[in-house]
Design an enzyme around this catalytic site. Sequence first.
Site, PDB file in Angstrom:
ATOM      1  N   GLU A   1      12.779  42.051 -52.777  1.00 34.35           N
ATOM      2  CA  GLU A   1      12.429  42.005 -51.358  1.00 34.35           C
ATOM      3  C   GLU A   1      11.325  43.006 -51.027  1.00 34.35           C
ATOM      4  O   GLU A   1      11.268  44.094 -51.593  1.00 34.35           O
ATOM      5  CB  GLU A   1      13.653  42.344 -50.499  1.00 34.35           C
ATOM      6  CG  GLU A   1      14.781  41.351 -50.600  1.00 34.35           C
ATOM      7  CD  GLU A   1      16.003  41.805 -49.821  1.00 34.35           C
ATOM      8  OE1 GLU A   1      15.932  42.870 -49.168  1.00 34.35           O
ATOM      9  OE2 GLU A   1      17.027  41.110 -49.869  1.00 34.35           O
TER      10      GLU A   1
ATOM     11  N   CYS B   1      20.451  47.355 -58.096  1.00 33.26           N
ATOM     12  CA  CYS B   1      20.645  48.805 -58.026  1.00 33.26           C
ATOM     13  C   CYS B   1      22.023  49.140 -58.577  1.00 33.26           C
ATOM     14  O   CYS B   1      22.968  48.369 -58.403  1.00 33.26           O
ATOM     15  CB  CYS B   1      20.530  49.275 -56.571  1.00 33.26           C
ATOM     16  SG  CYS B   1      20.639  51.071 -56.356  1.00 33.26           S
TER      17      CYS B   1
ATOM     18  N   CYS C   1      25.545  49.069 -48.752  1.00 33.26           N
ATOM     19  CA  CYS C   1      24.278  48.423 -49.089  1.00 33.26           C
ATOM     20  C   CYS C   1      24.489  47.143 -49.889  1.00 33.26           C
ATOM     21  O   CYS C   1      25.221  47.133 -50.888  1.00 33.26           O
ATOM     22  CB  CYS C   1      23.413  49.402 -49.881  1.00 33.26           C
ATOM     23  SG  CYS C   1      21.793  48.749 -50.311  1.00 33.26           S
TER      24      CYS C   1
ATOM     25  N   SER D   1      18.390  60.213 -48.560  1.00 34.09           N
ATOM     26  CA  SER D   1      19.476  59.495 -47.894  1.00 34.09           C
ATOM     27  C   SER D   1      20.713  60.380 -47.936  1.00 34.09           C
ATOM     28  O   SER D   1      21.302  60.578 -48.999  1.00 34.09           O
ATOM     29  CB  SER D   1      19.750  58.164 -48.610  1.00 34.09           C
ATOM     30  OG  SER D   1      18.650  57.291 -48.485  1.00 34.09           O
ATOM     31  N   LEU D   2      21.095  60.901 -46.788  1.00 33.86           N
ATOM     32  CA  LEU D   2      22.203  61.858 -46.746  1.00 33.86           C
ATOM     33  C   LEU D   2      23.489  61.193 -46.270  1.00 33.86           C
ATOM     34  O   LEU D   2      24.462  61.124 -47.008  1.00 33.86           O
ATOM     35  CB  LEU D   2      21.824  63.038 -45.846  1.00 33.86           C
ATOM     36  CG  LEU D   2      22.787  64.221 -45.844  1.00 33.86           C
ATOM     37  CD1 LEU D   2      22.925  64.816 -47.233  1.00 33.86           C
ATOM     38  CD2 LEU D   2      22.330  65.284 -44.850  1.00 33.86           C
TER      39      LEU D   2
ATOM     40  N   CYS E   1      18.718  46.141 -46.372  1.00 29.67           N
ATOM     41  CA  CYS E   1      18.232  46.179 -47.747  1.00 29.67           C
ATOM     42  C   CYS E   1      19.106  45.345 -48.679  1.00 29.67           C
ATOM     43  O   CYS E   1      20.310  45.541 -48.771  1.00 29.67           O
ATOM     44  CB  CYS E   1      18.186  47.626 -48.233  1.00 29.67           C
ATOM     45  SG  CYS E   1      17.398  47.808 -49.822  1.00 29.67           S
TER      46      CYS E   1
END
Length: 364
Positions: A107, A127, A134, A232-233, A351
Amino acid sequence: MITAEKKKKNKFLPNFEKQSIYSLRYDEMQQWLIDHGQQKFRAKQIFEWLYQKRVNTIDEMTNLSKELRQILKDHFAMTTLTTVVKQESKDGTIKFLFELQDGYTIETVLMRHEYGNSVCVTTQVGCRIGCTFCASTLGGLKRNLEAGEIVSQVLTVQKALDETNERVSQIVIMGIGEPFENYDEMMDFLRIVNDDNSLNIGARHITVSTSGIIPRIYDFAEEDIQINFAVSLHGAKDEIRSRLMPINRAYNVDKLMEAIRYYQEKTNRRVTFEYGLFGGVNDQLEHARDLAHLIKDLNCHVNLIPVNHVPERNYVKTPKDDIFKFEKELKRLGINATIRREQGSDIDAACGQLRAKERQVETR
């Protein structure tokens, strides 16, 4: 450029017969030409054809000799991405599902802002980080992308913008995958698109985001390039962050903050913390106070993200009033914070969501 050493180091790289011509940095193209008995000034001509004139074939490079064009064709492929799905939101956001030459899909998102056009690129097919909110992680990691495949995402979007005399002005590496798990290809991509001879996108107009791969944060701190850095926390304490992001079990919050402090000491650059708000999980005022306490001594900015609902996951959106209260509390405590403008909410903009939908269709 993908060497045998790179392939040995990065087992998730594809094994294509020819590598993408877009995978070569300018200095690598110069050296490759010298190694093949050509004059290195040809690199400037080749890059002009690739990145300014944006040709689709090597044969269109008419100021190169037929001999050189043939040598290039013998060694390199002109990476092309096939558009499988193109979704356009009412706010102008466009999401592309591209098919790669081996049939995998990725994407890419074009986001339109008052200050220009931003492209969000993917660095991996799938991933393995496993963030529980996600859709990208649902099928696991299939492979890493070559630098040229990442470059081709930007070029394909740029060619679409050429029709309206627009240009890509910003790049964010926040698409599918963890960029720091494909570190060398990501760095080659950055140096290619930032190069004056290429797309010439300024370093400060490019942002890379990581889930917190600590060894690579230390590596990134040593790079001589002023790319914007985001983390990214999503949680200021280990219990919440580990629930949302299993990577936290390997690289906990304290270790992450230590790495970020090292990065700032080396670069003197601001860090952006991405903080997605998940209803009833990390969106209460106590969580805002925990976050402020964690980052109070850092030169940073907090980007609050109203999370798109992802049907594949069970998290719910935080009410708007609570988002504003969270932002107000951070500011009261001296933290620079903004709420990210929602884009593409009427399309599969989360995402990995579009790719996941297509995979469901394929497997029915």
